[in-house]
Design an enzyme around this catalytic site. Sequence first.
Site, PDB file in Angstrom:
ATOM      1  CD  GLN A 123      59.979  39.644  84.084  1.00  0.00           C
ATOM      2  OE1 GLN A 123      59.215  39.620  83.116  1.00  0.00           O
ATOM      3  NE2 GLN A 123      60.845  38.669  84.300  1.00  0.00           N
TER       4      GLN A 123
ATOM      5  CE  LYS B 213      64.167  38.768  82.167  1.00  0.00           C
ATOM      6  NZ  LYS B 213      64.064  37.320  82.326  1.00  0.00           N
TER       7      LYS B 213
ATOM      8  CG  ASP C 117      65.060  44.591  87.776  1.00  0.00           C
ATOM      9  OD1 ASP C 117      64.864  44.536  86.547  1.00  0.00           O
ATOM     10  OD2 ASP C 117      65.287  43.590  88.473  1.00  0.00           O
TER      11      ASP C 117
ATOM     12  CB  CYS D 110      66.203  34.246  90.054  1.00  0.00           C
ATOM     13  SG  CYS D 110      66.899  33.025  88.964  1.00  0.00           S
TER      14      CYS D 110
ATOM     15  CG  HIS E  34      65.520  38.464  89.461  1.00  0.00           C
ATOM     16  ND1 HIS E  34      66.874  38.363  89.268  1.00  0.00           N
ATOM     17  CD2 HIS E  34      64.972  37.463  88.731  1.00  0.00           C
ATOM     18  CE1 HIS E  34      67.130  37.342  88.468  1.00  0.00           C
ATOM     19  NE2 HIS E  34      65.985  36.776  88.131  1.00  0.00           N
TER      20      HIS E  34
HETATM   21  N1  C6P Z   1      64.030  36.819  85.368  1.00  0.00           N
HETATM   22  C1  C6P Z   1      62.571  34.921  85.196  1.00  0.00           C
HETATM   23  O1  C6P Z   1      62.247  33.815  84.746  1.00  0.00           O
HETATM   24  P1  C6P Z   1      68.785  38.755  83.058  1.00  0.00           P
HETATM   25  O2  C6P Z   1      68.996  37.342  83.439  1.00  0.00           O
HETATM   26  O3  C6P Z   1      69.977  39.622  83.406  1.00  0.00           O
HETATM   27  O4  C6P Z   1      68.319  38.944  81.651  1.00  0.00           O
HETATM   28  O5  C6P Z   1      67.552  39.292  83.939  1.00  0.00           O
HETATM   29  C2  C6P Z   1      67.594  39.202  85.332  1.00  0.00           C
HETATM   30  C3  C6P Z   1      66.309  39.673  85.933  1.00  0.00           C
HETATM   31  C4  C6P Z   1      66.304  40.852  86.663  1.00  0.00           C
HETATM   32  N2  C6P Z   1      65.180  41.352  87.186  1.00  0.00           N
HETATM   33  C5  C6P Z   1      63.995  40.742  87.036  1.00  0.00           C
HETATM   34  C6  C6P Z   1      62.772  41.360  87.621  1.00  0.00           C
HETATM   35  C7  C6P Z   1      63.932  39.539  86.304  1.00  0.00           C
HETATM   36  O6  C6P Z   1      62.747  38.940  86.160  1.00  0.00           O
HETATM   37  C8  C6P Z   1      65.121  38.986  85.767  1.00  0.00           C
HETATM   38  C9  C6P Z   1      65.091  37.674  85.032  1.00  0.00           C
HETATM   39  C10 C6P Z   1      63.825  35.573  84.689  1.00  0.00           C
HETATM   40  O7  C6P Z   1      61.874  35.518  86.018  1.00  0.00           O
HETATM   41  C11 C6P Z   1      64.998  34.640  84.756  1.00  0.00           C
HETATM   42  S1  C6P Z   1      65.445  34.247  86.406  1.00  0.00           S
END
Ligand code: C6P
Length: 420
Positions: A218, A241, A215, A379, A138
């Site tokens: 997910q 999440k 990371d 993203c 991401h």
């Molecule tokens: N993915 C998706 O719809 P934040 O925005 O900081 O809470 O998370 C960022 C992020 C980082 N790593 C991974 C693997 C992610 O999936 C995400 C966020 C969302 O897939 C929003 S783009």
Amino acid sequence: MDLHDPHAELRAAQDKVHRLRADFPILNRPLTYGGKARTLVYLDNANTTQKPQIVLDTLMGYYQNSNANVARAIHSLGEESTRIFEGARDRVKTFLNAAHREEIIFTKGTTEAINLVALTFCDGLSAGDEILLTEMEHHANLVPWQMAAARYGLTLKFIPFDDNGVLQIEKLPELWTDRIRLVAVTAMSNVLGTINPLAEIIAFAHARNVPVLVDGAQAVPHQKIDVQELDCDFLAFSSHKMCGPTGFGVLYGKKDLLEKLPPYQGGGNMIRSVWLETFDTNVIPYKFEAGTPHMEGAAGLAAAIDYLETVGLDWIHRYEQLLLAYTMEKLVLVPGVTVYGNAPGKGGIISFLVNGIHAHDLSEYLDRKGVAVRAGHHCAHPLARRLGVVSTARASFYFYNTIEDADAFVEAVREAVDKL
Ligand code: C6P
């Protein structure tokens, strides 16, 4: 349970799922599209999850009863608020099985947690040093490293993935050099659903004395993660999440590593003493928590963790795999569907396209049926380019999704194929 029914376990779980759904007010709200009443089929959980009443009550309760700034006020309310905030840190510590409470740093979310490490860790590196990432990251686990690379003269390297979306870790030995200083990898791809072999990656890097950042955006919401067992050096994840409030998240880091890093942002709380020209840095975790924090966010995340642990993280993981298998079985029968990401044991994410239909048109059509999916590059531009697509539609599950949700989704895709 009918032992001849391949989905017997999934069907048997539906009572529990329906009971859990009652905890989420938004899942039961009325919806109207084009004058027709619809039931919300929420399949955008990888983007953000819905919140149970207990989390909403905790947020409201914090403001109604306990609101005061933390770690500054000497009055009783300030002490109560600080107790709640620091209690949340203890809650996250036990949730992750971290060895020390100081290893839990509160951030705005995964993105800020990774930026924190990229800025502070790379500060100690030299031009020509390397960071190893993967091609499925991401942007949150890519752009901060690109920025650090530009600032410190670093080189970024990438582990590729194959056509099924499986990370090619067999390429690790050929990619490895003695200039690699950190490996940063997603636990689960937000597009492909691939769950990466973290234990093998971490063992490989540790054998060469290189730390690993995971990371967990997910992964943490969907499966039990024990940071001591996994032995990762950093882990980032977001509260929103995993049934918690938005704008809040966690960076876990091993104590000895965190202690060596310089502070991230300057301001209140991250200092011990300040003079006109200089300052003394506070101890971890406060060194990384400048300014007034998201206090109700911490309270809300602690409530979300209580809730998720009552539901059962192992159960959540198993249930989502069953629902994924059920949905995939039906979806692949729809003519023209291409699914991106077929790694064995993948998580509850289906990225797909149908014939020549644009992902946005598909998602708009599904939306009119009450089915919320995400469409776009999610993203992850480089990942989409590697797949040879501009965008995909993506359905992503959480434990409150039912067989009816899966059926409604597949039916809406089938109709879209006919109509578009
Ligand atoms: N993915 C998706 O719809 P934040 O925005 O900081 O809470 O998370 C960022 C992020 C980082 N790593 C991974 C693997 C992610 O999936 C995400 C966020 C969302 O897939 C929003 S783009």
